[in-house]
Motif scaffolding. Structure first.
Motif, PDB file in Angstrom:
ATOM      1  N   THR A 505       0.705  -1.071  -0.036  1.00 36.60           N
ATOM      2  CA  THR A 505      -0.061  -0.071  -0.146  1.00 36.60           C
ATOM      3  C   THR A 505       0.851   1.106  -0.040  1.00 36.60           C
ATOM      4  O   THR A 505       0.557   2.143  -0.834  1.00 36.60           O
ATOM      5  CB  THR A 505      -0.988   0.049   1.187  1.00 36.60           C
ATOM      6  N   GLU A 506       1.790   1.175   0.872  1.00 34.57           N
ATOM      7  CA  GLU A 506       2.537   2.542   1.029  1.00 34.57           C
ATOM      8  C   GLU A 506       3.537   2.801  -0.188  1.00 34.57           C
ATOM      9  O   GLU A 506       3.729   3.859  -0.473  1.00 34.57           O
ATOM     10  CB  GLU A 506       3.373   2.388   2.267  1.00 34.57           C
ATOM     11  N   LEU A 507       3.956   1.657  -0.996  1.00 36.51           N
ATOM     12  CA  LEU A 507       4.887   1.998  -1.988  1.00 36.51           C
ATOM     13  C   LEU A 507       4.179   1.746  -3.344  1.00 36.51           C
ATOM     14  O   LEU A 507       4.847   1.498  -4.345  1.00 36.51           O
ATOM     15  CB  LEU A 507       6.007   1.058  -1.887  1.00 36.51           C
ATOM     16  N   LEU A 508       2.966   1.778  -3.132  1.00 39.99           N
ATOM     17  CA  LEU A 508       2.125   1.739  -4.504  1.00 39.99           C
ATOM     18  C   LEU A 508       2.439   2.785  -5.648  1.00 39.99           C
ATOM     19  O   LEU A 508       2.692   3.770  -5.115  1.00 39.99           O
ATOM     20  CB  LEU A 508       0.752   2.157  -4.196  1.00 39.99           C
ATOM     21  N   PHE A 509       2.505   2.163  -7.051  1.00 41.67           N
ATOM     22  CA  PHE A 509       2.889   2.763  -8.147  1.00 41.67           C
ATOM     23  C   PHE A 509       4.475   3.417  -8.098  1.00 41.67           C
ATOM     24  O   PHE A 509       4.833   3.939  -8.921  1.00 41.67           O
ATOM     25  CB  PHE A 509       2.162   4.005  -8.229  1.00 41.67           C
ATOM     26  N   THR A 510       5.119   2.700  -7.279  1.00 44.58           N
ATOM     27  CA  THR A 510       6.659   3.085  -7.348  1.00 44.58           C
ATOM     28  C   THR A 510       7.386   1.944  -8.079  1.00 44.58           C
ATOM     29  O   THR A 510       8.566   1.960  -8.520  1.00 44.58           O
ATOM     30  CB  THR A 510       7.229   3.097  -6.135  1.00 44.58           C
ATOM     31  N   GLY A 511       6.854   0.595  -8.388  1.00 45.76           N
ATOM     32  CA  GLY A 511       7.315  -0.370  -9.018  1.00 45.76           C
ATOM     33  C   GLY A 511       8.007  -1.457  -8.029  1.00 45.76           C
ATOM     34  O   GLY A 511       8.439  -2.370  -8.172  1.00 45.76           O
TER      35      GLY A 511
END
Length: 582
Positions: A505-511
């Protein structure tokens, strides 16, 4: 046996503004104006030594965060109180999205978000760092071998850029690190340590274990050399905290947990009362209505959570934006922000709601993306409306470092779950926004962890109805396959489920989710098209390594997928059609 090949210098970035067929970099510089012959000029050169393309698209598209809207799904019609099965007939933004989603080599695109763009960008950064290192040695030789303080700092930055760039390349284009023995069987990426001035260069691609060993050597040499003294904008460079944050990530991936914790402490300190001021402040988003402000509150250099930022050319958001075929749609969001979080009495995480989360309600299936990957546009011709999309990558954040530390605390020999719980509670506290939301939060306790994260895949009958038995959390029974030295003890499984849930959840859309799926060997599938074709990745599937660009293969580069694999899709039965919330 090591594989050798000829690789085009342009694929290493050597010909991209840095060198020609006959001239070395120091003979003909990219700006055509000056030679790199002083410490100040080397420091200036390193400004351009960071990758300017983003791996977010290919990594997210290859993860379980992206769903094909054209595959069958079911939705609940409140008007008729019945369940309907449907699919869309949407076009993909680019053919390369189809290839990536099916885990195929991407051969139809060379744009900035493609493997070609990412490969070239990171090797361009490596080439620039190597030229800086060569220039420093030549300047020192002219001065009796003396390195000034500024030269020493520049050397540290160049070495760290070289280590980081190779780390990203090997995690994208090779198999995940297993251990120092097993990873010798997995093909690596070229570890380039010298500037090039030839069109074709003979390289040993090596193996993953060797690449990691070289990354470690460069990183550990660089760490004591780095200083913030010569940076006017430290967060756009490998500043001191960024260097330790990278080391923290590296040691986590190699499962050197004590060193991971040590490096995290260098970034965050050991006083828990200092953590709230270092994480994202969601309360700052509450009064925002402007999309640009949302993006700035995520990616600004004045944001305490951000340790290092990289400005990249990327149209990532357009590939997953409104009406696109592939997106973080309602089903995927059920595993991240669109669900009843155990510590919050809402169906959507309040911190996501206030921080620029975009929800497209025009489709029954929904569409979700966050302003943490929000774009900005650089016009090259305002009259014609021509230009480039940019995305500022939050390359290292205090949130990631805290998650790294929590995982290391659980898996180290001490199994310090109390320390991990305190770190995770700090992240939970950072999600507080306004009083009306905060009143609905309950503390993250060991009892809650034991109750909610103890039994992955069997959380509730309602969840299983919605997702046809697909597990929300990773199953840790597979970890022995990655390496005999990597086994999650049974009493630590619930803690790992907790941490990986927050990481997703926290690193969503970072890869980063793709990296986590690889390093844990988590098996998952992509369901493609109206015929519900299933493309599944087993824990050791060769397709977990993104194939290198077609131009590099044509130049003789060995494939990242040397083993034969059955990529034929299989039909998915109607009983496993995916469902979303009523």
């Amino acid at each position: 046996m090591s594989k050798h090949y000829y690789i085009a210098a342009m694929m290493l970035g050597g010909l991209l503004s840095l060198a020609s067929c006959t001239d070395s970099f120091l003979d003909k510089n990219p700006d055509e104006r000056t030679e790199i012959d002083t410490p100040e000029k080397v420091t200036s050169l390193l400004v351009s030594a960071y990758p300017d393309n983003s791996p977010a698209l290919i990594c997210e598209m290859s993860s379980d965060n992206i769903i094909d809207n054209n595959a069958h799904h079911s939705y609940w019609d409140r008007n008729t109180s019945s369940l309907h099965s449907m699919y869309y007939n949407l076009n993909s933004y680019d053919r390369s999205d189809d290839e990536a989603f099916k885990f195929e080599p991407i051969v139809s695109s060379t744009q900035q978000d493609s493997p070609n763009g990412v490969w070239t960008s990171y090797y361009h950064a490596i080439a620039t760092a190597n030229h800086a290192l060569r220039a420093l040695d030549e300047i020192a030789a002219e001065n009796g071998g003396t390195y000034t303080a500024q030269m020493t700092a520049a050397k540290g930055e160049a070495l760290m850029i070289r280590a980081f760039s190779h780390f990203m390349l090997v995690n994208i284009f090779s198999q995940a690190y297993k251990d120092s023995t097993l990873s010798k069987a997995d093909i690596g990426v070229p570890y380039v340590t010298e500037p090039e001035n030839k069109v074709l260069v003979h390289y040993d691609r090596g193996n993953v274990a060797d690449v990691y060993a070289k990354i470690k050597a460069d990183m550990e040499e660089a760490l004591p050399l780095i200083t913030d003294q010569y940076y006017t904008q430290p967060k756009w460079h490998f500043n001191v905290k960024a260097a330790h944050a990278f080391a923290c990530r590296f040691y986590l991936f190699t499962r050197d947990y004590d060193k991971c914790i040590e490096q995290a402490n260098q970034v965050l300190g050991t006083d828990p009362t200092l953590l709230p001021s270092q994480l994202i402040n969601y309360a700052k988003f509450v009064d925002d209505q402007n999309l640009t402000n949302y993006t700035n509150h995520w990616t600004g250099s004045d944001v305490a959570n951000n340790i290092m930022l990289i400005d990249t050319y990327s149209s990532f958001f357009k590939h997953i934006a409104s009406s696109s075929r592939y997106s973080h749609n309602a089903e995927a969001a059920h595993c991240t922000v669109n669900r009843a979080w155990p510590t919050a009495g809402y169906t959507i995480l309040p911190c996501a709601l206030v921080s620029g989360l975009f929800i497209n309600g025009n489709q029954d299936y929904g569409l979700w993306w966050s302003r943490n990957c929000g774009p900005s546009f650089q016009y090259t011709d305002r009259v014609s409306g021509i230009g480039y999309y940019h995305n500022i990558r939050q390359e290292f954040t205090n949130t990631e470092v805290l998650l790294n530390r929590a995982e290391a605390e659980v898996l180290c020999s001490r199994h310090d779950t109390a320390a991990a719980l305190a770190d995770m509670q700090a992240i939970e506290n950072s999600r507080q926004t306004t009083p009306e939301y905060n009143d609905a939060f309950s503390p993250l306790t060991e009892q809650l962890v034991r109750r909610y994260w103890q039994y992955p895949g069997d959380l509730s009958a309602a969840y299983n109805r919605q997702h046809a038995g697909q597990s929300l959390y990773p199953s840790w029974s597979f970890t022995q396959r990655m390496s005999p030295s990597f086994v999650v003890p049974e009493n630590c499984e619930k803690w790992m489920n907790l941490i990986q849930d927050y990481r997703r959840t926290e690193l969503l859309f970072t890869g980063m989710r793709f990296f986590d799926l690889k390093r844990f060997g988590i098996e998952y599938s992509h369901i493609y098209g109206p015929n519900d074709e299933e493309f599944k990745l087993t824990w050791n599937d060769p397709r977990r390594a993104i194939e290198v660009p077609a131009d590099a293969l044509a130049a003789g580069l060995a494939s990242s997928r040397p083993k034969a694999t059955d990529t034929n899709p299989t039909r998915v039965s109607s009983s496993s059609v995916r469902k979303i919330n009523k």
